[in-house]
Design an enzyme around this catalytic site. Sequence first.
Site, short mmCIF file in Angstrom:
data_model
loop_
_atom_site.label_atom_id
_atom_site.label_comp_id
_atom_site.label_asym_id
_atom_site.label_seq_id
_atom_site.Cartn_x
_atom_site.Cartn_y
_atom_site.Cartn_z
N GLU A 267 19.14 -7.40 3.81
CA GLU A 267 17.80 -7.44 3.21
C GLU A 267 17.56 -6.09 2.53
O GLU A 267 17.37 -5.07 3.19
CB GLU A 267 16.72 -7.70 4.26
CG GLU A 267 15.34 -7.84 3.65
CD GLU A 267 14.24 -8.03 4.68
OE1 GLU A 267 13.18 -8.57 4.32
OE2 GLU A 267 14.43 -7.64 5.85
N CYS B 231 8.31 -9.81 1.68
CA CYS B 231 9.18 -10.66 2.50
C CYS B 231 9.40 -12.02 1.86
O CYS B 231 10.31 -12.75 2.25
CB CYS B 231 8.60 -10.83 3.90
SG CYS B 231 7.04 -11.73 3.96
N PHE C 276 4.25 -2.14 6.00
CA PHE C 276 3.67 -1.35 4.91
C PHE C 276 3.44 -2.15 3.65
O PHE C 276 2.62 -1.78 2.81
CB PHE C 276 4.58 -0.15 4.59
CG PHE C 276 5.83 -0.51 3.84
CD1 PHE C 276 5.83 -0.64 2.45
CD2 PHE C 276 7.03 -0.71 4.51
CE1 PHE C 276 6.99 -0.97 1.75
CE2 PHE C 276 8.20 -1.04 3.82
CZ PHE C 276 8.17 -1.18 2.43
N SER D 207 10.82 -6.18 9.94
CA SER D 207 12.25 -6.43 9.85
C SER D 207 12.75 -7.21 11.06
O SER D 207 12.13 -7.20 12.13
CB SER D 207 13.01 -5.10 9.75
OG SER D 207 12.92 -4.40 10.99
N GLU E 278 2.33 3.35 9.46
CA GLU E 278 1.92 4.73 9.25
C GLU E 278 2.19 5.20 7.82
O GLU E 278 1.74 6.28 7.42
CB GLU E 278 2.62 5.66 10.25
CG GLU E 278 4.12 5.76 10.12
CD GLU E 278 4.89 4.66 10.87
OE1 GLU E 278 6.08 4.88 11.15
OE2 GLU E 278 4.29 3.59 11.15
N LYS F 267 -2.29 -2.11 14.79
CA LYS F 267 -1.41 -0.95 14.62
C LYS F 267 -0.75 -1.10 13.26
O LYS F 267 0.28 -1.76 13.12
CB LYS F 267 -0.36 -0.91 15.74
CG LYS F 267 0.21 0.50 16.05
CD LYS F 267 0.87 1.19 14.87
CE LYS F 267 2.20 0.58 14.52
NZ LYS F 267 2.83 1.30 13.33
#
Length: 496
Positions: A381, A282, A150, A227, A177, A174
């Site tokens: 994280e 990240c 995201f 992740s 969402e 993909k």
Amino acid sequence: MDQRISHWVDGRTRPGTSGRTSPVFNPAVGEVAAEVDLASAAEVDDAVRSAKQAAVAWRSTSLSKRASILFEFRQQLSSRADELASVITAEHGKVHSDALGEIARGLENVEFAAGVPQLLKGGFSEQAATDVDVYDIRQPLGVVAGITPFNFPAMVPLWMCANAIACGNAFILKPSEKDPSASLLLADMWQKAGLPDGVFTVLHGDREAVDALLEHPDVAAISFVGSTPVARHIYETGTARGKRVQALGGAKNHALVLPDADVDLAADAIVGAAYGSAGERCMALSVTVAVGDVADRLVEAIAVRLPKLVIGDGAAPGIDMGPLITGEHRDRVAGYVDAGSGAGATVVVDGREADLPERGFFLGATLLDHVTPEMTVYTDEIFGPVLDVVRVDTFDEGLELINSNPYANGTAIFTRDGGAARRFQFEVEVGMVGINVPVPVPVAYYSFGGWKASLFGDTHMYGPEGINFYTRGKVVTSRWPDPASSQVELGFPTNR
């Protein structure tokens, strides 16, 4: 709210048939803005079948034609950057300038991929043996898929699809969402650039769609950024089914600040790297490792900068930091501040007490000092606007701390000492290193990726490694003997 976000298959919007949807929030106001369809395994199978058919013709398309489409796509992306940035801000929450920044970095990858005629050049050896030539070529895999996070709904897909499509593959995206609309705008740009229908597909979904892609026999490769637990699942599941997988996982990026560093320069850089995009990057700096007597000066310099950050709706002018992606994630990040304080860390600036908008998923910039490696604020994280300061006495102690961390995505050093910088880049066990550069994301003609728990497999993203990932090598050995000699050698009649 009546907006419905659907899939993109065969060059057109295709409503979902699974009956399942997920809410898409405007995080700046904390309200549902749309519902996104979630693909079933059957819908994934249908989309893969379409992509497989498109891949047959696309791999036969000339390199010059592919390059011309990429150049036109680059023009679409450039001219519509503001439109795309507005879509990103509305669903992710990052400020408009940050959204434009991620588009610019994605654009670099498109420009790199547009050089595909040069990138796919092979080697040739004449007369490897008598009348024998040997050469190598690289060919596309077929249907490949990208599963993206995201936090960069435009840039990370562009890391993948530009090279994949340039190399002659059909690409299925993909996206997350949580902020899916940017992917459909990219699909529209690809179509307007002249890309044949079916070569770029968007499937929205959750784990059901992900697992269907991982298990589908006609999907040759999977690219993933997210992740570490999910990266491990993607890598293990995909490779067990014979797929190529590049899976980039989590991070806990450290900045080592030496006593000789320019403290103001370091503080400015660290604040931007730690709190930009609300820390949901990240490559965000999560830990500042302060060596010796620089610690007090550095903590003070960072602390005085944080109240100046303007927090609000990323679509409004003059905003420095927007909301987090969901209320649940905001509460999770705030919980880490509680845990750090309870474990003995000093809360120098508490983002929970910042001047925040009444609505939306906001948390202010937080600074924790005297953090130790045993605390969850250090080990986990967090993916939010929380910066840890760990104090060490020496360069060697700081280097050992960084090398002992299971994550190894990015790191930075701030110093005026060239020798120390060179030793750091030589000895630090991290995949991407910045020297007085807080976010060392490689330019598009290098490749992006960390080490250890930040990467599963051995293939980094985009750049030269991306070209190799989306193609497979073939070596051709050919013999075209002289016609006169071949008649004798092969035993053919001389009058044949």
